[in-house]
Design a protein around this motif. Structure first.
Motif, short mmCIF file in Angstrom:
data_model
loop_
_atom_site.label_atom_id
_atom_site.label_comp_id
_atom_site.label_asym_id
_atom_site.label_seq_id
_atom_site.Cartn_x
_atom_site.Cartn_y
_atom_site.Cartn_z
N PHE A 258 42.45 25.28 34.12
CA PHE A 258 43.41 25.50 35.18
C PHE A 258 42.69 26.15 36.36
O PHE A 258 41.97 27.14 36.17
N VAL A 259 42.84 25.57 37.54
CA VAL A 259 42.13 26.08 38.71
C VAL A 259 43.06 26.16 39.91
O VAL A 259 44.07 25.46 39.99
N ARG A 260 42.69 27.04 40.84
CA ARG A 260 43.39 27.16 42.13
C ARG A 260 42.35 26.94 43.21
O ARG A 260 41.20 27.34 43.07
N GLU B 119 30.57 25.48 37.03
CA GLU B 119 30.80 26.72 36.28
C GLU B 119 30.80 26.53 34.77
O GLU B 119 30.39 27.43 34.04
N SER C 40 46.77 23.61 43.10
CA SER C 40 46.68 24.00 41.69
C SER C 40 46.35 22.74 40.90
O SER C 40 47.00 21.71 41.10
N GLY D 25 37.40 27.20 45.22
CA GLY D 25 38.35 27.36 44.13
C GLY D 25 37.84 28.33 43.09
O GLY D 25 36.70 28.79 43.14
N HIS D 26 38.72 28.62 42.14
CA HIS D 26 38.32 29.47 41.01
C HIS D 26 39.14 29.08 39.79
O HIS D 26 40.29 28.62 39.89
N ILE D 27 38.53 29.25 38.64
CA ILE D 27 39.19 28.97 37.36
C ILE D 27 40.12 30.13 37.05
O ILE D 27 39.72 31.29 37.12
N THR D 28 41.37 29.80 36.73
CA THR D 28 42.34 30.86 36.40
C THR D 28 42.57 30.97 34.89
O THR D 28 42.94 32.04 34.41
N ARG D 29 42.32 29.87 34.17
CA ARG D 29 42.55 29.90 32.72
C ARG D 29 41.89 28.70 32.07
O ARG D 29 41.75 27.66 32.70
N ARG D 30 41.49 28.87 30.81
CA ARG D 30 40.96 27.77 30.00
C ARG D 30 41.61 27.81 28.64
O ARG D 30 41.86 28.89 28.10
#
Length: 142
Positions: free
Chosen positions: A113-115, A73, A129, A102-107
């Motif tokens: 940060f990923v979950r 990504e 996490s 998974g998916h990125i929650t914040r940069r």
């Protein structure tokens, strides 16, 4: 010699990785409408003394998948896992087809940060996490 596992349509063998990932595999991957996915067919060799898939196997596949998902990504830049928290939700058994997404929650400028969630069919097996350190100066997103 072990049998070739039954692989769902759309999955292909993951390109060769490091020695450890090659040893625990084969690991398969796909990119579909839900995003990037790693998967494997649990085998007897992946189990612990209780006959279920060893937690270390589940965590290893999740960690590798999230690292590659971030690279897919955000581009192939050097990043390292700095924190990995997992929740074992239920056990997996030999024969289970396990998928990790998974998916990125914040940069931020230097962290991602990923979950992630690993499932066996509709059954959630492992949640994770992860914080990964990346090169400084990446543009942050909300």
């Amino acid at each position: 010699m072990s049998e070739v596992p039954d692989i769902p349509a759309g999955f292909e063998p993951r390109p060769a990785g490091g020695k450890f990932t090659n040893m625990i595999g084969p690991i398969y991957q796909c990119i579909d409408e839900r995003g990037f996915c790693y998967a494997f067919r649990a085998e007897e060799r992946h189990t612990n003394n209780g006959g279920v898939v060893h937690g270390g196997m589940l965590v290893s596949v999740m960690d590798v998948m999230l690292a590659y998902m971030i690279g897919h990504e955000l581009g192939p830049k050097p990043r390292a896992t700095t924190s990995l928290a997992v929740d074992f939700l239920t056990s997996a058994r030999p024969g289970d087809w396990l998928e990790a997404r998974g998916h990125i929650t914040r940069r931020t400028a230097s962290m991602v940060f990923v979950r992630g969630l690993m499932t066996a069919g509709e059954r959630p097996v492992l949640g994770a996490s992860v914080m990964a350190a990346g090169p400084a100066g990446e543009r942050a997103i909300a």
